[in-house]
Design a protein around this motif. Structure first.
Motif, mmCIF file in Angstrom:
data_model
loop_
_atom_site.group_PDB
_atom_site.id
_atom_site.type_symbol
_atom_site.label_atom_id
_atom_site.label_comp_id
_atom_site.label_asym_id
_atom_site.label_seq_id
_atom_site.Cartn_x
_atom_site.Cartn_y
_atom_site.Cartn_z
ATOM 1 N N SER A 121 0.615 -1.103 0.222
ATOM 2 C CA SER A 121 0.055 0.156 -0.287
ATOM 3 C C SER A 121 0.732 1.679 -0.137
ATOM 4 N N ALA A 122 0.360 2.122 -0.100
ATOM 5 C CA ALA A 122 0.923 3.557 -0.114
ATOM 6 C C ALA A 122 1.709 3.767 0.813
ATOM 7 N N TRP A 123 0.999 3.755 2.213
ATOM 8 C CA TRP A 123 1.639 4.042 3.704
ATOM 9 C C TRP A 123 2.866 3.186 3.498
ATOM 10 N N GLU A 124 2.813 1.552 3.098
ATOM 11 C CA GLU A 124 3.636 1.008 3.531
ATOM 12 C C GLU A 124 5.295 1.484 2.217
ATOM 13 N N ASN A 125 4.492 1.343 0.888
ATOM 14 C CA ASN A 125 5.317 2.443 0.308
ATOM 15 C C ASN A 125 6.680 2.883 1.473
ATOM 16 N N VAL A 126 5.993 3.595 1.601
ATOM 17 C CA VAL A 126 6.851 5.564 2.702
ATOM 18 C C VAL A 126 7.352 4.676 2.921
ATOM 19 N N ALA A 127 6.519 3.862 4.140
ATOM 20 C CA ALA A 127 7.104 3.690 6.024
ATOM 21 C C ALA A 127 8.261 2.528 5.550
ATOM 22 N N LEU A 128 8.532 2.006 4.021
ATOM 23 C CA LEU A 128 9.913 1.300 3.869
ATOM 24 C C LEU A 128 10.851 1.285 4.037
ATOM 25 N N PRO A 129 11.688 2.809 4.508
ATOM 26 C CA PRO A 129 12.478 3.253 5.336
ATOM 27 C C PRO A 129 12.833 2.489 5.773
ATOM 28 N N LEU A 130 11.637 3.202 6.948
ATOM 29 C CA LEU A 130 11.876 2.748 8.840
ATOM 30 C C LEU A 130 12.098 1.505 9.270
ATOM 31 N N VAL A 131 11.365 0.477 8.099
ATOM 32 C CA VAL A 131 11.600 -1.369 8.809
ATOM 33 C C VAL A 131 12.986 -0.881 8.576
ATOM 34 N N TYR A 132 13.677 -0.593 8.268
ATOM 35 C CA TYR A 132 15.107 -0.494 7.759
ATOM 36 C C TYR A 132 16.028 0.217 9.250
ATOM 37 N N ALA A 133 15.459 0.851 9.636
ATOM 38 C CA ALA A 133 15.816 1.956 10.686
ATOM 39 C C ALA A 133 15.022 0.830 12.514
ATOM 40 N N ASN A 134 14.524 -0.280 12.038
ATOM 41 C CA ASN A 134 14.003 -0.870 13.177
ATOM 42 C C ASN A 134 13.321 -0.554 13.498
ATOM 43 N N ILE A 135 12.246 0.602 13.511
ATOM 44 C CA ILE A 135 11.153 1.173 13.076
ATOM 45 C C ILE A 135 9.941 0.400 14.227
ATOM 46 N N ASN A 136 9.357 0.518 15.020
ATOM 47 C CA ASN A 136 7.950 -0.300 15.151
ATOM 48 C C ASN A 136 6.784 0.087 14.698
ATOM 49 N N LYS A 137 6.234 -0.949 14.024
ATOM 50 C CA LYS A 137 4.766 -1.140 13.101
ATOM 51 C C LYS A 137 4.176 -0.371 13.025
ATOM 52 N N ASP A 138 3.675 0.320 14.305
ATOM 53 C CA ASP A 138 2.486 1.472 14.421
ATOM 54 C C ASP A 138 3.171 2.636 14.064
ATOM 55 N N GLU A 139 4.645 3.124 14.952
ATOM 56 C CA GLU A 139 4.920 4.271 14.403
ATOM 57 C C GLU A 139 5.284 4.108 13.228
ATOM 58 N N ARG A 140 5.545 3.004 12.254
ATOM 59 C CA ARG A 140 5.929 3.721 10.852
ATOM 60 C C ARG A 140 4.462 3.590 10.450
ATOM 61 N N PHE A 141 3.687 3.793 10.157
ATOM 62 C CA PHE A 141 2.339 3.699 10.308
ATOM 63 C C PHE A 141 2.182 5.448 10.672
ATOM 64 N N GLU A 142 2.334 5.782 11.997
ATOM 65 C CA GLU A 142 1.850 6.748 11.720
ATOM 66 C C GLU A 142 2.884 8.186 11.324
ATOM 67 N N ARG A 143 3.781 7.402 11.540
ATOM 68 C CA ARG A 143 5.154 8.666 10.467
ATOM 69 C C ARG A 143 4.447 8.445 8.695
ATOM 70 N N ALA A 144 4.404 6.929 8.642
ATOM 71 C CA ALA A 144 4.051 7.623 7.098
ATOM 72 C C ALA A 144 2.510 8.326 6.338
ATOM 73 N N LEU A 145 1.668 7.943 7.836
ATOM 74 C CA LEU A 145 -0.123 8.918 7.141
ATOM 75 C C LEU A 145 0.543 10.062 7.553
ATOM 76 N N ALA A 146 1.283 10.779 8.271
ATOM 77 C CA ALA A 146 1.867 12.667 8.619
ATOM 78 C C ALA A 146 2.479 12.682 6.934
ATOM 79 N N MET A 147 3.073 11.730 6.797
ATOM 80 C CA MET A 147 3.840 12.606 5.758
ATOM 81 C C MET A 147 3.261 11.994 4.427
ATOM 82 N N LEU A 148 2.181 11.216 3.969
ATOM 83 C CA LEU A 148 1.230 11.041 3.100
ATOM 84 C C LEU A 148 0.059 12.812 3.267
ATOM 85 N N ASP A 149 -0.299 12.942 4.252
ATOM 86 C CA ASP A 149 -0.728 14.308 4.922
ATOM 87 C C ASP A 149 -0.053 15.526 3.988
#
Length: 225
Positions: free
Chosen positions: A102-130
């Protein structure tokens, strides 16, 4: 203002002996914090080689390159990868999104490599999509979006780690003119918010959105104004 990019007398040579090719022949340039700069040049001008060095995908044969105060000229691949992840966001002409995500999962991909947990990845990706005007498309996959929307997702992904430098490599190359101008309006807005942007383009009307145009020819800087 402080310098984000400081390149001094950079040369890049490929091959050896009779097959030696000098892609860059002593290039020097500076980009200040919160500048919006276009890099232009025809095929063979050295533009792509310079972009690879600036993006820490390659190192110069000679000369120095300081990125946000760090000398990255002689770093090994692992150190360059770390600098890319922490300091640089890249927007590609071909978008480079994962079609099954999904769009948010694509945006959050760099955060996966930074070992950020899923909830935070979702929130940060949503804010950036906004931030790029696409919060409503957070769950959509690339196949469900227009070219302009896909590129906005790519921009959001490039910004997710709050990089010092945003590099855009022909970001409107696969878009129609109307959508291209919409994307450039977005880049203008991001620049006004304080982002430093270096963009490669071959289109004069797109380059005119920037503050300064650097033109390369035959491995040398032709104009820088």
């Amino acid at each position: 203002m402080s310098e984000i990019i400081n390149i001094s007398n950079v040369r890049k040579t490929f091959g050896f002996g009779d097959n030696e090719f000098h892609a860059l022949k002593g290039v020097s340039l500076q980009v200040q914090k919160n500048e919006f700069v276009a890099l232009m040049g025809s095929s063979g001008s050295g533009k792509s080689t310079l972009m690879n060095i600036i993006s820490c995908l390659d190192t110069p044969t000679e000369g120095s390159y300081f990125l946000n105060g760090q000398d990255v000229s002689c770093m090994n691949d692992d150190d360059l990868a770390l600098v890319r992840n922490n300091e640089i966001g890249i927007v590609f002409q071909t978008f480079n999104l994962l079609n099954k995500k999904s769009a948010w999962e694509n945006v959050a991909l760099p955060l996966v490599y930074a070992n950020i947990n899923k909830d935070e990845r979702f929130e940060r990706a949503l804010a950036m999509l906004d931030k790029v005007g696409l919060k409503s498309k957070a769950e959509s996959k690339p196949s469900q979006m227009s070219g302009g929307q896909i590129q906005r997702v790519a921009v959001a992904r490039a910004l997710i780690n709050n990089p010092s430098l945003l590099l855009a490599d022909e970001p409107t190359g696969n878009l129609d003119s109307t959508t291209s101008y919409e994307i450039m309006d977005l880049f203008t807005e991001l620049h006004q918010q304080g982002n430093t942007i270096l963009m490669v383009t071959h289109e004069d009307d797109i380059a005119n959105y920037t503050q300064r145009i650097i033109r390369l020819q035959d491995g040398l800087i032709l104009t820088n104004n």
